[in-house]
Scaffold this active site. Structure first.
Site, mmCIF file in Angstrom:
data_model
loop_
_atom_site.group_PDB
_atom_site.id
_atom_site.type_symbol
_atom_site.label_atom_id
_atom_site.label_comp_id
_atom_site.label_asym_id
_atom_site.label_seq_id
_atom_site.Cartn_x
_atom_site.Cartn_y
_atom_site.Cartn_z
ATOM 1 N N SER A 64 50.010 51.763 43.776
ATOM 2 C CA SER A 64 48.749 51.886 43.035
ATOM 3 C C SER A 64 47.541 51.366 43.803
ATOM 4 O O SER A 64 47.238 51.841 44.884
ATOM 5 C CB SER A 64 48.922 51.178 41.700
ATOM 6 O OG SER A 64 47.818 51.357 40.884
ATOM 7 N N ALA A 371 40.965 47.706 29.837
ATOM 8 C CA ALA A 371 39.598 47.615 30.356
ATOM 9 C C ALA A 371 39.541 48.111 31.797
ATOM 10 O O ALA A 371 38.540 48.671 32.239
ATOM 11 C CB ALA A 371 39.111 46.173 30.262
ATOM 12 N N PRO A 498 49.724 34.106 32.677
ATOM 13 C CA PRO A 498 50.300 34.272 34.012
ATOM 14 C C PRO A 498 50.290 35.760 34.356
ATOM 15 O O PRO A 498 50.604 36.599 33.509
ATOM 16 C CB PRO A 498 51.736 33.762 33.854
ATOM 17 C CG PRO A 498 52.049 33.872 32.399
ATOM 18 C CD PRO A 498 50.754 33.798 31.655
HETATM 19 C C1 16G Z 1 50.018 46.543 36.136
HETATM 20 C C2 16G Z 1 49.965 47.378 34.913
HETATM 21 C C3 16G Z 1 48.576 47.407 34.337
HETATM 22 C C4 16G Z 1 48.099 45.993 34.094
HETATM 23 C C5 16G Z 1 48.247 45.161 35.321
HETATM 24 C C6 16G Z 1 48.005 43.714 34.981
HETATM 25 C C7 16G Z 1 51.272 49.376 34.457
HETATM 26 C C8 16G Z 1 51.617 50.758 34.924
HETATM 27 N N1 16G Z 1 50.377 48.744 35.206
HETATM 28 O O1 16G Z 1 49.248 47.091 37.161
HETATM 29 O O2 16G Z 1 48.618 48.111 33.147
HETATM 30 O O3 16G Z 1 46.762 45.977 33.684
HETATM 31 O O4 16G Z 1 49.564 45.266 35.805
HETATM 32 O O5 16G Z 1 48.275 42.935 36.095
HETATM 33 O O6 16G Z 1 51.773 48.892 33.460
HETATM 34 P P1 16G Z 1 48.414 41.375 35.972
HETATM 35 O O7 16G Z 1 49.607 41.076 35.112
HETATM 36 O O8 16G Z 1 48.561 40.924 37.381
HETATM 37 O O9 16G Z 1 47.147 40.860 35.347
HETATM 38 ZN ZN ZN Z 2 47.494 53.011 39.549
#
Ligand code: 16G
Ligand code: ZN
Length: 529
Positions: A64, A371, A498
């Site tokens: 991604s 967001a 986290p």
């Molecule tokens: C991942 C998630 C995304 C989320 C992000 C939060 C999927 C396909 N992607 O990229 O939705 O906003 O994680 O990341 O579920 P964090 O837990 O590091 O804040």
């Molecule tokens: Zn993506």
């Protein structure tokens, strides 16, 4: 299972000693050079999953918005959803088994999940444009092959395109044709139908500049362009021919830094958007005449779509139940606007697409957006049937026309997962039909100033949360401290959680002014240490 073949092939994809990885929010994600064995093993797992559910399973090689050097992999379930939570655990076990334990781990999974090893298996594979992706997807194929699965390699596709293919395949074409052409035709046909009804707007309204994050989006948009009507004139930037993937550009960069991407020359009041590296997220923005940058994030996208759908439902005299699903990161102004002005119920769930998707399935029409720009709209089977029927049979002209627009929206939206290409067309169609400029869209409500921080702590797992991540239950006393800090400011809100993708704790704060949001975020970060 041919254990000799398994041994032979797994020795070609050895697991580095001591490395343990976890199937996280978005699958496995780390430096590409650490992932070869994981890819092979996810090929194995996809075959097992396919046998367990007697359907085609998807496997996408991408990281991604991560830097180009990273890579990752995730599995796609039969209707195009994320892999079922009960199997994430198996994915982690299989990825972390030592080479000599591989066979017994497979056997154990087959027992626990009641997998019949003699059934057919079918796997769809896709990959993004990272330099490492081709070789890694070859390792996936080795895994599928060794367990006797069939596969179709779509090669370079966006993540949502792969989700779409899997869904098409498992619904016997009801959702569409499982080909890229099928995808382009379905979306462009719906878009063309929608746009036909817009009163022709000025020349400048037709233009959209797209930052493709130097990723797959550029390739796929160029493929799609011949299918699109002339009413939308897209100009692609950061197409990957010159610069590195996601480097100083893309939806994540723009959202986090709240500034334009490199490589896109933006003139005042021009409508621009950014995709992320695998084209499942989209963010809009523009610069006003004074040079001020305006970000239009997932919350504003959800709001625009909700306004439009609500108007159509009213016009069509329909009583379908619509709701919006957000996460704690949604700007407080968006939640307030949706609930109080638009009178649409809003639900807050944990971060991660699967949680939003799951909640949105509870309604006739579930609009969900993070967001950060990942989101889509889900229509229940019953709602879809009703809308299609009204579009055909309704006697009242106005009601029938409203149903037709809704029907085209259903076809334009990729309901399997957030899709930057599909979302972009949805937004462009709505702006054209409503005759809205990007400034008017932005002005629907004003975001509360906010600040996102991340900090490194010894062990981020000491923080446990509840209430859709809005309240910390551990460590003891932390939530009380946050509550006290929040009280010091107006229109304020703050939470810590986290991260599910990085070894950090994230802090979010919003307040009446940017200064106060910054101060609150800083004070909360001190309380976490
Ligand atoms: C991942 C998630 C995304 C989320 C992000 C939060 C999927 C396909 N992607 O990229 O939705 O906003 O994680 O990341 O579920 P964090 O837990 O590091 O804040
Ligand atoms: Zn993506």
């Amino acid at each position: 299972m041919d254990s000799e073949a398994l041994k032979k092939y797994s020795s070609l994809h050895p697991k580095p000693a001591g490395l343990t990885l976890q199937y996280g929010t978005a699958g496995f994600r780390t430096k590409a050079e650490q992932l070869d064995h994981v890819m092979f093993r996810m090929g194995l797992l996809a075959v097992l999953r396919s046998r367990a559910v007697a359907s085609t399973i998807g496997i996408m090689v991408t990281a991604s918005h991560n830097p180009e050097e990273d890579n990752g992999v995730k599995l796609v379930d039969p209707l195009g959803e994320m892999l079922h939570a009960s199997w994430e655990e198996y994915a982690t076990q299989l990825a972390n088994a030592e080479d000599h334990e591989l066979q017994q781990t497979i056997t154990a999974i087959c027992q626990k999940a009641a997998v019949n090893q003699h059934k057919d298996a079918s796997v769809f594979i896709g990959r993004d444009t990272r330099p490492s992706s081709k070789k890694l997807s070859q390792s996936v194929i080795d895994g599928i092959f060794v367990l006797g699965g069939q596969y179709h390699d779509y090669g370079l596709v966006t993540t949502p395109q792969l989700h779409y293919m899997v869904c098409c395949q498992n619904t016997q074409g009801q959702y569409g044709k499982a080909t890229l052409e099928g995808y382009y035709e379905k979306l462009s046909k719906a878009f063309t139908e929608l746009i036909k009804q817009s009163s022709s707007s000025g020349e400048s309204q037709k233009h959209l500049k797209i930052d493709c994050a130097n990723g797959i989006g550029a390739l796929k948009l160029s493929e799609m362009e011949p299918y699109l009507p002339k009413e939308v004139l897209i100009q692609l930037y950061n197409d990957g021919t010159k610069e590195k993937l996601n480097h100083l550009c893309g939806a994540d960069f723009v959202k986090v830094h709240q500034k334009p991407p490199r490589g896109l020359d933006m003139k005042p009041n021009e409508r621009c958007c950014s995709f992320d590296g695998d084209a499942d997220r989209i963010i809009y923005y523009y610069q006003d005449a004074t040079g001020l940058f305006h970000l239009i994030d997932g919350d504003k996208i959800a709001t625009l779509i909700s306004i439009f759908l609500k108007e159509l439902l009213a016009k069509g005299g329909q009583t379908l139940k619509m709701a919006v699903v957000q996460t704690a990161y949604a700007n407080g102004s968006s939640t307030r606007y949706l609930e109080e002005t638009l009178k649409v119920p809003v639900h807050c769930v944990k971060t991660g697409v699967k949680h939003l998707h799951h909640k949105a399935q509870e309604f006739d029409i579930g609009v969900y957006f993070e967001a950060n720009g990942h989101g889509t709209v889900l229509f229940s089977k019953a709602a879809e049937t009703k809308i299609r029927q009204l579009a055909k049979e309704e006697k009242d002209n106005e009601k029938r026309e409203a149903a037709k627009v809704l029907e085209n929206m259903i076809d334009l939206i990729n309901q399997t997962v957030g899709d930057a290409v599909s979302d972009m067309l949805v937004i462009e169609a709505i702006l054209a039909l409503k005759g809205l400029t990007v400034q008017q869209w932005d002005a629907i409500y004003t975001d509360l100033p906010n600040r996102l921080l991340k900090i490194q702590v010894a062990d981020r797992r000491v923080i446990d949360t509840t209430d859709a991540e809005r309240q910390a239950v551990t460590p003891p006393g932390l939530q009380e401290k946050i509550d006290a800090l929040v009280k010091k400011y107006k229109l304020s809100r703050a939470f810590v959680r986290p991260s599910g993708t990085e070894d950090v704790v994230r802090i979010y704060a919003e307040a009446d002014t940017q200064e106060n949001a910054d101060a609150l975020a800083h004070e909360v970060s001190l309380a976490v240490y």
